[in-house]
Design a protein around this motif. Structure first.
Motif, PDB file in Angstrom:
ATOM      1  N   GLN A 169       0.822  -1.203   0.000  1.00 48.64           N
ATOM      2  CA  GLN A 169       0.000   0.000   0.000  1.00 48.64           C
ATOM      3  C   GLN A 169       0.859   1.257   0.000  1.00 48.64           C
ATOM      4  N   ARG A 170       1.952   1.231   0.751  1.00 51.04           N
ATOM      5  CA  ARG A 170       2.869   2.365   0.796  1.00 51.04           C
ATOM      6  C   ARG A 170       3.505   2.590  -0.579  1.00 51.04           C
ATOM      7  N   ALA A 171       3.855   1.519  -1.267  1.00 43.56           N
ATOM      8  CA  ALA A 171       4.477   1.627  -2.592  1.00 43.56           C
ATOM      9  C   ALA A 171       3.484   2.147  -3.631  1.00 43.56           C
ATOM     10  N   GLU A 172       2.202   1.872  -3.429  1.00 40.15           N
ATOM     11  CA  GLU A 172       1.176   2.313  -4.373  1.00 40.15           C
ATOM     12  C   GLU A 172       0.767   3.764  -4.163  1.00 40.15           C
ATOM     13  N   GLN A 173       1.095   4.333  -3.012  1.00 35.33           N
ATOM     14  CA  GLN A 173       0.727   5.713  -2.717  1.00 35.33           C
ATOM     15  C   GLN A 173       1.606   6.668  -3.527  1.00 35.33           C
ATOM     16  N   PRO A 174       1.008   7.690  -4.124  1.00 36.66           N
ATOM     17  CA  PRO A 174       1.834   8.661  -4.833  1.00 36.66           C
ATOM     18  C   PRO A 174       2.687   9.449  -3.843  1.00 36.66           C
TER      19      PRO A 174
END
Length: 92
Positions: free
Chosen positions: A79-84
């Motif tokens: 989820q952190r990696a998917e956040q802009p």
């Protein structure tokens, strides 16, 4: 639990290498009470309750706890990696 042969189904999701021969946890009901839970340990309690019985796995408490923590950490990282990225305060 009889379908599981009264053995923990964990094959390393908890981070342990387990037994080298069967690649399964060595926990049996002789030593510890097993839990029935889905393979995806990050499901909400409502979603987990809807998993068909045939798809539940037997887990010893130690493997269940460690595998749940590892799956949740992986989900948080994904989820952190998917956040802009937040906008930079200053453009250099």
């Amino acid at each position: 639990m009889s379908a599981a042969g009264h053995r923990c189904h964990c094959t390393g999701a908890c981070g342990s290498k387990h037994s080298k021969s069967a690649r399964h946890c060595d926990a049996t009901t002789d030593h510890v009470a097993l839990l029935a839970a889905p393979a995806d340990l990050t499901l909400s309690p409502t979603a987990a309750a809807a998993v068909p019985v045939a798809e539940l796995l037997a887990w010893c408490p130690d493997c269940h706890r460690r595998a749940t923590a590892r799956q949740r950490a992986a989900d948080r990282e994904r989820q952190r990696a998917e956040q802009p990225e937040p906008p930079a305060l200053f453009d250099l």
